[in-house]
Design a protein around this motif. Structure first.
Motif, PDB file in Angstrom:
ATOM      1  N   LEU A   1       1.717   1.646  -3.548  1.00 15.63           N
ATOM      2  CA  LEU A   1       0.537   2.076  -4.316  1.00 15.63           C
ATOM      3  C   LEU A   1       0.312   3.574  -4.148  1.00 15.63           C
ATOM      4  O   LEU A   1       0.126   4.310  -5.125  1.00 15.63           O
ATOM      5  CB  LEU A   1      -0.717   1.303  -3.856  1.00 15.63           C
TER       6      LEU A   1
ATOM      7  N   ILE B   1     -11.223   0.087  -7.954  1.00 18.66           N
ATOM      8  CA  ILE B   1     -10.450  -1.158  -7.860  1.00 18.66           C
ATOM      9  C   ILE B   1     -11.121  -2.187  -8.765  1.00 18.66           C
ATOM     10  O   ILE B   1     -12.351  -2.327  -8.758  1.00 18.66           O
ATOM     11  CB  ILE B   1     -10.439  -1.675  -6.402  1.00 18.66           C
TER      12      ILE B   1
ATOM     13  N   ARG C   1      -5.152  -4.727   5.022  1.00 18.03           N
ATOM     14  CA  ARG C   1      -4.618  -4.110   3.806  1.00 18.03           C
ATOM     15  C   ARG C   1      -5.729  -3.897   2.767  1.00 18.03           C
ATOM     16  O   ARG C   1      -5.707  -2.922   2.008  1.00 18.03           O
ATOM     17  CB  ARG C   1      -3.473  -4.943   3.233  1.00 18.03           C
TER      18      ARG C   1
ATOM     19  N   THR D   1      -6.206  -5.782  -9.164  1.00 14.04           N
ATOM     20  CA  THR D   1      -5.568  -6.586  -8.115  1.00 14.04           C
ATOM     21  C   THR D   1      -6.168  -7.979  -8.031  1.00 14.04           C
ATOM     22  O   THR D   1      -7.362  -8.163  -8.307  1.00 14.04           O
ATOM     23  CB  THR D   1      -5.690  -5.886  -6.737  1.00 14.04           C
TER      24      THR D   1
ATOM     25  N   MET E   1       0.811  -1.218   0.000  1.00 14.45           N
ATOM     26  CA  MET E   1       0.000   0.000   0.000  1.00 14.45           C
ATOM     27  C   MET E   1       0.844   1.268   0.000  1.00 14.45           C
ATOM     28  O   MET E   1       0.443   2.281  -0.571  1.00 14.45           O
ATOM     29  CB  MET E   1      -0.977  -0.001   1.180  1.00 14.45           C
TER      30      MET E   1
ATOM     31  N   MET F   1      -6.592  -0.434   1.004  1.00 18.36           N
ATOM     32  CA  MET F   1      -6.666  -0.251  -0.444  1.00 18.36           C
ATOM     33  C   MET F   1      -7.972   0.442  -0.840  1.00 18.36           C
ATOM     34  O   MET F   1      -7.988   1.339  -1.686  1.00 18.36           O
ATOM     35  CB  MET F   1      -6.543  -1.588  -1.183  1.00 18.36           C
TER      36      MET F   1
END
Lengths: 408, 408
Positions: free
Chosen positions: A159, A209, A194, A178, A156, A198
């Motif tokens: 990212l 996402i 996590r 992902t 992360m 995200m």
């Protein structure tokens, strides 16, 4: 009069097409560790025979009707099964209207990309990722930004800094792709904490996402993390899944879970008068009756093959080669010592009947980039038998020895 | 912190997409004469149960393998069946390497169009033609030139003069799209002599023919004309067919017969990791064992329905309405008196549970053009029962009476 000359299509094709295929045949090495095949012995043949008979006798005449029993989103009983499965096993609370059945997860990816991507767009993906998705992105001339993965999936911090970097150049990526559960190829599983982070990042940055959940039924051990989509009901997560890994790729069935705003845009692009009703009928019947039982058999069979491959690699390659220990799926991601280029012995291995995929096949970045995984191999352990796994790895170690002076 | 606002995809989609679908549901009127459904009672349920069991027990484990037994062109036993069928029944002499299996004939059309057509291109089609193909052409912003059809199919004098006219403007069409055997919607069957002439024109002008043979198994009576492709081995004829009409649309299987130069360009566009192996397995087994017998049953059942619909129309609409007498297929193309606009009673008919397609739905030219078939209806007779055909037509005549003061 009429010519007998062969018609030449070269000048007749549309401009800008992808290069034509060089061949229609596919490679089936004797010791087959390539691609994403599953285990032939774990295809539930008798269960499918029974499901075919029951489904056909119940609703077979409906095959005469285009888009029978469900319309454009797909066969209703299959979507009803998915509502149950997604609710119970992935924590996703949806209705049949939120699900589009596709002819596999590759077609699902192609549809989503056709709707969302234009040449020059940017997307984010795990540094190593599903080659079918990367290939489709590349065909659409999209910039792929790879984010490093650790044992808990996409990092992360990396990212966030990739997004900062892009924002500094005025670029908003179209999505973050992902595979949070049993990431392909690294096998990592992203912890819930996590996943929450995200989603937070997605909302803060306004970048949706795209969650690929196709291995999620194949977690053998440990906690079974819920999907990222289970944390969000605001459309920030587009979710896709497949029946290729939990049943068989030859059924060619997958699905997209997305808001109607997105599904309604996928439908005209799909334009195929529906995915096979026959396949959907049979799979819906099979899974309505045998989901838990089948998955238990499947997971235990695959787990055994994972352990066999891991043992064979340790036995024949010794301690300098490090297989990962994925909690599920169908792949091992195996690290060779620094400086070993796993692409080099590929041709020699093929001569011995061994097929494997060098790590660089799954790399976002090209082969001359230092992030490219040249000292990795992804082995798929689902297709070969236990004997083939042992024999194939033994032979491969001999090939490596001859070609690289390694592992001795 | 993180927003709970719904993500808005409007600005996120690629530019130039087709309009989103308004709804995912499809229309299933009680008296259903629309679209290309086939007959539920003629789906060979027990034959498919038997074929599923035999195919799965023989090769079911192969479902674990991507593109099993045949690679990118499709499942080998199904292509082997097609080689036999095309040879025996269509006069087409090809090998398995000349055939690509697709997920229906609509996907086949989409693939061919994706490979061949660009915005601004011109294609030729019969004046009234398959709405799925016309729709895909329109989505690709292609100019469609319609050529009139008589009882023997596309008129060759009109085709030659359309090509002259285009040549005069420097335009070479990408292809001539034709349904020579049981043309949709007019039901005409092109005699061999005219097929030869069409091929001659194709060769003289350097414009390939795209032959859609999807109704060719449904010729009930008279000569069974061979395919145009049977006359040519020089690549001037691209040939496509389907299992939707001779088996059931719900199996979603079709095929393209074309030179490798074309097939190799379709494969990367298909990009779907293959059409359902499961569906192909079962259909290959069924047709290897039951082709002749099934087709005989199917043709005799459909013929009976054709005659029923024709009788019902004569009975309830009287002599001023003229159904055609197609030699096969699943449609009647019915001419109403000049000045009757068959679109007008559509909404009132739906209220009574009757669905039909006005002739203009199949017209190349828009509804305000005088060639548009406003006084025609295409009725599909395959789906409704004999009773529903009689009752539906009786009710429709009443609706016409109320709305148009006709047929009394």
């Amino acid at each position: 009069m009429s010519s007998t000359t062969q018609f030449n299509y070269a000048d007749h094709f549309a401009k800008g097409l992808p290069p034509p295929s060089a061949s229609a045949t596919v490679d089936n090495p004797t010791y087959n560790f390539i691609l994403g095949h599953t285990c032939p012995d774990l295809v539930p043949v008798e269960g499918l025979v029974e499901a075919s008979a029951r489904a056909l006798r119940k609703d077979g005449p409906g095959l005469a009707i285009n888009l029978h029993n469900g319309g454009l989103l797909g066969y209703l009983p299959l979507r009803e099964f998915l509502v149950l499965k997604l609710g119970r096993h992935r924590g996703i609370d949806v209705t049949v209207d939120d699900i589009l059945i596709t002819s596999g997860s590759q077609p699902a990816a192609m549809l989503l990309n056709a709707a969302l991507l234009e040449p020059g767009d940017t997307v984010i993906a795990e540094n190593f990722s599903y080659v079918g998705m990367l290939g489709d992105m590349r065909m659409r001339k999209v910039n792929i930004v790879g984010v490093p993965v650790d044992e808990h999936g996409m990092r992360m911090d990396a990212l966030a800094s990739a997004l900062d970097d892009l924002a500094g150049r005025g670029v908003t990526p179209k999505y973050i792709y992902t595979i949070p559960t049993v990431q392909n190829p690294t096998g990592s599983v992203m912890p819930m904490e996590r996943r929450r982070r995200m989603l937070e990042i997605s909302k803060e940055r306004g970048v949706p996402i795209l969650e690929d959940d196709c291995y999620a039924d194949l977690v053998f051990e440990g906690e079974w993390e819920k999907a990222i989509r289970s944390l969000d009901d605001s459309g920030h997560v587009l979710h896709m899944g497949s029946f290729s890994k939990n049943l068989a790729p030859g059924v060619r069935l997958g699905y997209v879970v997305a808001p109607w705003e997105v599904l309604s845009q996928l439908l005209p692009l799909k334009g195929d008068i529906g995915t096979s009703t026959f396949g959907q009928m049979v799979v819906a019947d099979f899974f309505h009756n045998h989901y838990e039982e089948h998955l238990e058999t499947l997971r235990s069979g695959l787990r055994k093959k994972r352990d066999t491959l891991s043992a064979a690699i340790s036995e024949h390659f010794g301690p300098s080669v490090e297989p990962n220990h994925p909690r599920g799926g169908i792949y091992l991601w195996v690290k060779f010592p620094d400086g070993v280029d796993t692409r080099k012995p590929l041709a020699a291995a093929r001569k011995e009947g061994i097929g494997y995929n060098p790590g660089s096949d799954w790399a976002v970045y090209p082969a001359d980039d230092r992030r490219n995984g040249n000292n990795y191999i992804r082995f798929c352990y689902a297709l070969p038998t236990e004997d083939e796994i042992w024999k194939g790895i033994e032979l491969l170690a001999q090939v490596f020895q001859r070609e690289l002076g390694f592992p001795s």
